[in-house]
Design an enzyme around this catalytic site. Structure first.
Site, mmCIF file in Angstrom:
data_model
loop_
_atom_site.group_PDB
_atom_site.id
_atom_site.type_symbol
_atom_site.label_atom_id
_atom_site.label_comp_id
_atom_site.label_asym_id
_atom_site.label_seq_id
_atom_site.Cartn_x
_atom_site.Cartn_y
_atom_site.Cartn_z
ATOM 1 N N LYS A 171 0.896 -1.215 0.200
ATOM 2 C CA LYS A 171 -0.062 -0.031 -0.116
ATOM 3 C C LYS A 171 1.008 1.196 0.002
ATOM 4 O O LYS A 171 1.835 1.274 0.676
ATOM 5 C CB LYS A 171 -0.885 -0.127 1.297
ATOM 6 C CG LYS A 171 -1.929 1.300 1.401
ATOM 7 C CD LYS A 171 -2.806 0.807 2.618
ATOM 8 C CE LYS A 171 -3.786 1.888 2.906
ATOM 9 N NZ LYS A 171 -4.672 1.713 3.888
ATOM 10 N N SER A 251 -9.285 1.595 3.441
ATOM 11 C CA SER A 251 -8.600 2.472 2.497
ATOM 12 C C SER A 251 -7.509 1.489 1.514
ATOM 13 O O SER A 251 -6.955 2.060 0.778
ATOM 14 C CB SER A 251 -8.157 3.764 2.987
ATOM 15 O OG SER A 251 -7.110 2.892 4.176
ATOM 16 N N SER A 275 -9.877 -0.595 7.362
ATOM 17 C CA SER A 275 -9.181 -0.331 6.238
ATOM 18 C C SER A 275 -8.612 -1.509 5.430
ATOM 19 O O SER A 275 -8.066 -1.371 4.177
ATOM 20 C CB SER A 275 -8.278 0.833 6.335
ATOM 21 O OG SER A 275 -9.030 1.823 6.613
#
Length: 560
Positions: A171, A251, A275
């Site tokens: 990420k 996210s 997330s």
């Protein structure tokens, strides 16, 4: 005359070089920007307001800059080679892949090129792109070749962690040497940093960092009610089970979509509240949000030092245990880091708990309202598990937003001071970030920055904040512990990220595993929530469930 001849020769040479450069430029145009207005218009009436997009394509990221450096290597990898390797790699777990390498049917180099081939195949085609991969490690093929050389010399025959040689995506809020760490924000698009602690651990264990993936900008703590999976830097991440049909979750959107589409062996996400659980569930992959302190947060763009944690996102429970284990380690720079080796984690994916030994809690409201969850509970009972249906106590979650507001105001400032180069990153606080965004709102904040503005207006004092944190931790634990203690449960069963907020404030781990698909085709997952540092037990429970029911299906458009 002699001077004239030399001048003519010089002109010819310059002209040839110019033509060569122009030819080279033409050769490396891999991706063509397109007008996404039709796609945006098609989603204007979507029943989910968060999927009524303003844009899909990033206004600042040139995919050719991402994909050019490795294009020559990928171009040499033929379709025939890819087709031959497809059954050996696609949807296979780490131990299967390692066995292929051990037996000489596969090399680390070809493993990397296989995944790169898939990324180039789908991400450079505007009809299939998920807007997921936003950076690639330009040295990854050479790094894989070096592992192959060591393998040939017998050096690699030494004891290895199973993650050795496995291509992993990260990420893009996780600091990584050689690639920018943007958190999806244009303000950080030049942020050059060293490796975060967990990346150091991955590399120490031999993992190959393949690249970085998109995310909800600032880990979905910027705009309110905006699309999940959107960032000004990377554009709108899309779901492989239904591009522009289903949300990606956030996210860690890019981590979930990339694993679902088989762009890497596994990916790393981060969670503050939901997330990892949300995008794992939405993309039918296995995601683990660990106990706070199990994994280091040093070198990760923060929201909250109270609640943040990285975690593994994989196609199987077995791989999840491996990736989690590869990131473990005590970090003296992280105040929450725990000094323990957690030896049961690595083997957890290999040792499922018998159903006859399981005691699991089912939430009554979910049994009554969700048919897939209800059927899953019945299936678990039939398999031999003891299921206790209960109603959790009502507990207050007042002040949750203030934890995020005040922590981010302080923690982001500390991150920017400690890790960023002020010559490359021009902001040093939330106040700076808000001002930066306002100077070009159409490009930088098309969905606004309501949550950032909320951070600036939050007047919670330090004393009040500590009281909020203490109360919420007590309340979060009460939500789960009341039934877990009374009925001696191994875990509570939830859906997707439905109870992520309670797990977050309790600082409890949660493991989500594909549970099936709705009639629409949208993925849905079963989430196991346990007490602190019960990761190994959750993984063993999850392994039993996964082996018995095998619900994950590769997204149809990404099977070849």
């Amino acid at each position: 005359m002699k001077k004239l001849v030399l001048l003519l020769l010089l002109i010819i040479v310059i002209s040839a070089c110019k033509n060569k450069q122009e030819t080279k430029k033409e050769e490396v145009v891999l991706w063509t920007p397109y007008n996404d207005s039709t796609e945006v218009a098609d989603n204007a009436d979507h029943e989910n307001g968060r999927m009524q997009y303003k844009l899909i394509q990033s206004k600042v990221l040139d995919k050719n800059e991402v994909f050019m450096p490795l294009n020559e290597e990928v171009s040499k990898f033929t379709k025939a080679q890819y087709k031959e390797l497809l059954p050996m790699i696609l949807e296979q777990d780490i131990f299967v892949i390692r066995n292929h390498i051990k037996e000489g049917r596969l090399t680390y180099e070809n493993l990397v090129l296989f995944y790169l081939h898939r990324i180039y195949k789908y991400e450079l085609d505007n009809t299939t792109t998920l807007n997921t991969v936003i950076a690639l490690n330009k040295d990854v093929v050479n790094q894989a070749r070096e592992l192959d050389r060591q393998n040939e010399k017998g050096i690699a025959a030494q004891v290895q962690h199973p993650v050795y040689g496995m291509p992993i995506l990260l990420k893009d809020n996780i600091n990584t040497l050689g690639m920018k760490t943007t958190a999806g924000s244009i303000a950080l698009m030049d942020n050059e940093v060293d490796d975060s602690f967990i990346v150091q651990q991955l590399k120490k264990n031999g993992a190959l960092i393949l690249g970085k993936v998109n995310l909800s900008e600032w880990a979905y703590f910027l705009c309110s009610g905006c699309p999940v999976g959107y960032s000004a830097y990377g554009g709108q991440t899309l779901n492989p089970y239904g591009r522009r049909v289903f949300e990606t979750g956030g996210s860690s959107s890019g981590s979930g979509t990339a694993v679902a589409a088989n762009y890497a062996v596994a990916a790393v996400g981060t969670e503050t509240s939901g997330s990892i659980l949300s995008p794992s569930s939405q993309n039918s992959v296995v995601g683990l949000k660990p106990t706070i302190g199990l994994l280091s947060r040093s070198g990760i763009v923060p929201i909250s030092s109270t609640l943040d944690t990285p975690g593994p996102m994989t196609k199987s429970v077995k791989d999840n245990a491996i990736l989690l284990s590869a990131m473990l380690g005590y970090d003296k720079l992280d105040a929450a880091s725990v000094e323990d080796n957690f030896p049961g984690v690595l083997s957890a994916g290999l040792h499922p708990i018998p159903f006859s030994e399981m005691r699991l809690g089912a939430i009554k409201e979910l049994v009554e309202t969700d048919s897939i969850y209800k059927q899953t509970i019945e299936d678990l009972k039939e398999a031999g598990a003891t299921i206790v249906t209960f109603t959790p106590p009502e507990v207050a979650m007042d002040g949750f937003l203030s934890i995020l507001n005040i922590d981010m105001r302080n923690d982001l400032k500390s991150y920017l001071k400690e890790y960023t180069n002020p010559e490359l990153v021009k902001i040093s606080s939330i106040t700076d970030a808000v001002a930066f965004n306002n100077t070009d709102s159409l490009v930088r904040i098309p969905y606004g920055q309501a949550l950032f503005n909320g951070i600036l207006s939050d007047s919670t004092t330090t004393t009040e904040l500590e009281e909020i944190k203490s109360n919420l931790e007590t309340n979060g634990r009460s939500f789960f512990d009341t039934a877990m203690d009374k009925y001696k449960l191994d875990a509570v069963l939830s859906i997707n990220n439905y109870h992520a907020g309670y797990a977050a404030v309790a600082k409890y781990p949660a493991l989500t595993i594909p549970m099936g698909y709705k009639i629409s085709g949208e993925p849905i997952s079963l989430t196991f929530i346990g007490k602190q540092f019960s990761e190994a037990q959750l993984l063993r429970l999850g392994k039993s469930y996964e082996d018995k029911f095998q619900k994950r299906v590769t997204p149809e458009a990404y099977q070849n």
